[in-house]
Motif scaffolding. Sequence first.
Motif, PDB file in Angstrom:
ATOM      1  N   GLN A  50      -2.493 -18.719  -1.870  1.00  0.00           N
ATOM      2  CA  GLN A  50      -0.931 -18.942  -1.351  1.00  0.00           C
ATOM      3  C   GLN A  50      -0.095 -19.903  -1.995  1.00  0.00           C
TER       4      GLN A  50
ATOM      5  N   VAL B 100      -8.352 -19.304   0.358  1.00  0.00           N
ATOM      6  CA  VAL B 100      -7.224 -18.642   0.375  1.00  0.00           C
ATOM      7  C   VAL B 100      -6.122 -19.467   0.117  1.00  0.00           C
ATOM      8  N   ALA B 101      -6.072 -20.737   0.359  1.00  0.00           N
ATOM      9  CA  ALA B 101      -4.903 -21.804   0.213  1.00  0.00           C
ATOM     10  C   ALA B 101      -4.745 -21.989  -1.509  1.00  0.00           C
TER      11      ALA B 101
ATOM     12  N   ARG C 237       0.835 -27.152   9.933  1.00  0.00           N
ATOM     13  CA  ARG C 237       1.810 -27.287   8.879  1.00  0.00           C
ATOM     14  C   ARG C 237       2.863 -28.617   9.147  1.00  0.00           C
TER      15      ARG C 237
ATOM     16  N   ALA D 191       5.274 -25.748   1.791  1.00  0.00           N
ATOM     17  CA  ALA D 191       5.781 -24.893   0.724  1.00  0.00           C
ATOM     18  C   ALA D 191       7.354 -24.553   1.118  1.00  0.00           C
TER      19      ALA D 191
ATOM     20  N   MET E 145      -4.247 -27.744  -1.228  1.00  0.00           N
ATOM     21  CA  MET E 145      -3.416 -26.560  -0.484  1.00  0.00           C
ATOM     22  C   MET E 145      -1.984 -27.370  -0.838  1.00  0.00           C
TER      23      MET E 145
ATOM     24  N   VAL F 159       1.218 -18.247  -5.119  1.00  0.00           N
ATOM     25  CA  VAL F 159       2.246 -17.322  -5.040  1.00  0.00           C
ATOM     26  C   VAL F 159       3.581 -18.002  -4.960  1.00  0.00           C
ATOM     27  N   GLU F 160       3.345 -19.120  -4.268  1.00  0.00           N
ATOM     28  CA  GLU F 160       4.576 -20.238  -4.175  1.00  0.00           C
ATOM     29  C   GLU F 160       5.300 -20.558  -5.284  1.00  0.00           C
TER      30      GLU F 160
END
Length: 222
Positions: free
Chosen positions: A178, A174-175, A79, A147, A143, A181-182
């Motif tokens: 994620q 899955v990115a 990250r 975040a 992605m 959601v963010e």
Amino acid sequence: MNDLTRLKGPMAAPASGRAPQSLVILLHGYGSNGDDLMGLVPHWRASLPDTVFMAPNAPEICPGAPGGYQWWSLSDLGREGRAAGVRRAAPLVNAFIDMHRTAYDLPNSKVALVGFSQGTMMALHVGPRRSETLAGIVGYSGMLADAEALQTEVKTKPPLLLIHGDADPMVPFVAMGQAEVEFKAMGFEISTHAARRLGHSIDEGGLRLGGDFLARQLHRAG
């Protein structure tokens, strides 16, 4: 910004032959180039006849990819590495947006970003941090790079469309969830689409959804 640091790449003038009424900027993936992403344009020109399309090459030559570029090196896949990479390249993308937006006398509300993979990470970093809201962002196979920082740095909330193949071996499927959601937690208008059995690519369904989204947002903006 001088010519040594200014982004350059191919462009396609409006199909109508008229002066541009909107601008779509295509941000390519790691090891690719602007010419590659310009392959999307023929699918969208009919519904966006007054749009100029531009696809700048990323600022760095990509090692091991002849003719390819990178927004930042993938030597650090964590990250922190992604966050540092998008931050380093963001000023160049912002300068590119503003240079051409100003040249065509277009407001931010008539500018949309489209990214693929690493280019999606750039678009999702740059767009929400601009002081005036863009028309929208389409992100394929990407992605959200940082975040945590976005939660405190968001300035505007352009509409978002994220599309990702559920068999992507490069950027985890899955990115997309994620990121959804963010962005929802921050109050963004966001839509997502899972492309079944698709790898790290864009299929016909994704092209159609992207084109419909761009036409809707750019027409709504004016």
